[in-house]
Scaffold this active site. Structure first.
Site, PDB file in Angstrom:
ATOM      1  N   GLU A   1       0.868  -1.178   0.000  1.00 30.02           N
ATOM      2  CA  GLU A   1       0.000   0.000   0.000  1.00 30.02           C
ATOM      3  C   GLU A   1       0.899   1.220   0.000  1.00 30.02           C
ATOM      4  O   GLU A   1       1.735   1.386   0.892  1.00 30.02           O
ATOM      5  CB  GLU A   1      -0.917   0.025   1.221  1.00 30.02           C
ATOM      6  CG  GLU A   1      -1.866   1.211   1.203  1.00 30.02           C
ATOM      7  CD  GLU A   1      -2.409   1.578   2.561  1.00 30.02           C
ATOM      8  OE1 GLU A   1      -2.356   2.777   2.921  1.00 30.02           O
ATOM      9  OE2 GLU A   1      -2.871   0.664   3.275  1.00 30.02           O
TER      10      GLU A   1
ATOM     11  N   CYS B   1      -3.520   7.547   5.445  1.00 29.54           N
ATOM     12  CA  CYS B   1      -3.378   7.301   4.011  1.00 29.54           C
ATOM     13  C   CYS B   1      -4.645   7.631   3.234  1.00 29.54           C
ATOM     14  O   CYS B   1      -4.580   8.013   2.064  1.00 29.54           O
ATOM     15  CB  CYS B   1      -2.940   5.860   3.762  1.00 29.54           C
ATOM     16  SG  CYS B   1      -4.009   4.621   4.519  1.00 29.54           S
TER      17      CYS B   1
END
Length: 445
Positions: free
Chosen positions: A224, A258
């Protein structure tokens, strides 16, 4: 032996230190992991689940200590840190059960079987913004699949990772779960070692470096790689709900998330009212240290991240942005709640991940303009649309792995956590995500 110190981001006091794992120590750690992995892989899924559940029970008395370490090492207020520590520990029984179901053998016709077998040794390289939760999301499926794990936590948050691993290792077999401390030098040595998989959360640049170094061994990757999430606010949106979400998403964890909302495109017809509501909510947030009552926004995790946010704010002012709240000049360690209007394409705020408590707004005349700007990014982790009549049609046109309509991103239940474009390579979560930590094997006959 060299030591790695951990610093309180509020006052830069040393919280503690750990021994740095030298590059020369990685190969023996991998060898030990392989020895431990063989008998672990031989256990049934039910036996692995039982041991992991028991291991997480050892963390219950440590929950408050883990929460305080999260707060002291990366700055988030104690309430949020307690949610992270508690969620990590309390969800273990359900999480392992969910993974066991995903990895169970499946019949193939009358005489075949599809199996999910261990890969071997998995490196988990985790970030500082959610130091327990993000490591846990990768560590548990790796172990449940029958692998051994070497955890390389961020050098910003080594103490909470050390406490976490030591607690689990009261039950887990020796060598099955190990920890490697250090900066990128340690991480590079781990990536280049004789391992089978790398599960990473961090920046695009670091992800590209990992991919290049993993290529020679064709190591499996799940990565990620951050986001610069857009939000579109349509003319028929519930503006109060949209404004409340925009501020909450942009300011959560001091913006160090994020899936933080970082670019907001608002229909020009309702922009003034939306901005007024945003300011009302933004002014309610209180900044301060982790142990101060009613704090919503803590210090930025480190001076480098603080400087990164200031660089983007100064760039925005130089290129014509209007500061509705806050400024482009904040002393360490805080970034005060900041609201900016007039976002343009050439600003760094539009192009790069910010990771700070900043609401950034642009106006659009036609919805096609908003969709185009939302998609014009190398990132594609999450995106949000607030609207009524055609919100779903707009959402269908966005290039992101996770899209929320009148809510945040991330599906309910066992949904994958997945990014599109350069925000992700592979994914975790859901049955399909859990299976990425295993080797598929077909038995026929």
């Amino acid at each position: 032996m060299s030591r790695l110190s951990s610093y309180d981001p509020y006052n830069q006091e040393v919280v503690g230190d750990v021994a740095i794992t030298e590059a020369s120590e990685i190969a023996p750690m991998v060898a030990q992991a392989r020895l431990a992995q063989t008998p672990w892989a031989a256990l049934s899924l039910a036996a692995r689940q039982q041991q992991l559940t028991l291991a997480y029970q050892q963390l219950v008395p440590l929950q408050d200590k883990l929460a305080r370490l999260i707060s002291r090492e990366m700055g988030k207020d104690l309430r949020r840190a307690s949610y992270e520590a508690g969620g990590t520990i309390q969800s273990a029984a359900y999480f392992t059960q969910e993974i066991a179901a995903a990895l169970a053998p499946e019949p193939l016709g009358r005489h075949g079987e599809l199996q999910y077998r261990p890969l071997g040794v998995v490196a988990v390289i985790s970030p500082w913004n959610y130091p327990l939760a993000m490591a846990n999301n990768l560590l548990v499926p790796a172990l449940m699949a029958g692998n051994a794990v070497i955890l390389k936590p961020s050098e910003q948050t080594p103490l909470v990772a050390e406490e976490f691993v030591n607690g689990l290792n009261r039950v887990l077999p020796p060598g099955l779960l190990q920890i490697a401390h250090g900066d990128e030098t340690t991480g590079q040595a781990l990536v280049q070692a004789d391992i089978n998989m790398i599960a990473f959360t961090g920046s695009i640049e670091a992800g590209k470096h990992i991919m290049a170094n993993a290529a020679s061994g064709l190591k499996r990757l799940v990565m990620e790689l951050g986001g610069n999430d857009p939000m579109i606010v349509m003319a028929d949106a519930d503006l109060d709900a949209a404004a409340r979400f925009a501020v909450a998403s942009a300011f959560e964890n001091a913006g160090q998330m994020c899936t933080s909302t970082e670019r907001i495109y608002v229909d020009a017809r309702i922009a003034a009212e939306f901005e007024s509501k945003v300011l009302t909510y933004a002014r309610q947030y209180q900044v301060g240290p982790w142990d101060q009552a009613r704090v919503n926004i803590g210090p930025l995790a480190n001076p480098a991240q603080h400087q990164q946010v200031l660089r983007q704010l100064k760039d925005a002012r130089a290129k014509g942005a209007r500061f509705l709240l806050g400024s482009d000049d904040y002393p360490l360690p805080f970034i005060q709640p900041t609201v900016i209007s007039g976002l343009s394409r050439e600003m760094l705020l539009e192009q790069d991940e910010t990771f700070g408590p900043v609401v950034v707004i642009a106006h659009f005349e036609h919805i096609e303009q908003a969709i185009q700007r939302a998609n014009d990014s190398r990132y594609g982790l999450g995106a949000v649309v607030f609207g009524r009549a055609t919100a779903n049609q707009v959402a269908q046109q966005l290039d992101a792995g996770m899209i929320g309509i009148n809510q945040g991103v991330g599906g309910s239940g066992d949904a994958p956590w997945v990014g599109a474009k350069q925000s992700g390579f592979g994914f975790h979560g859901s049955a399909a995500g859990h299976r990425q930590f295993a080797q598929v094997r077909v038995i026929s006959g």
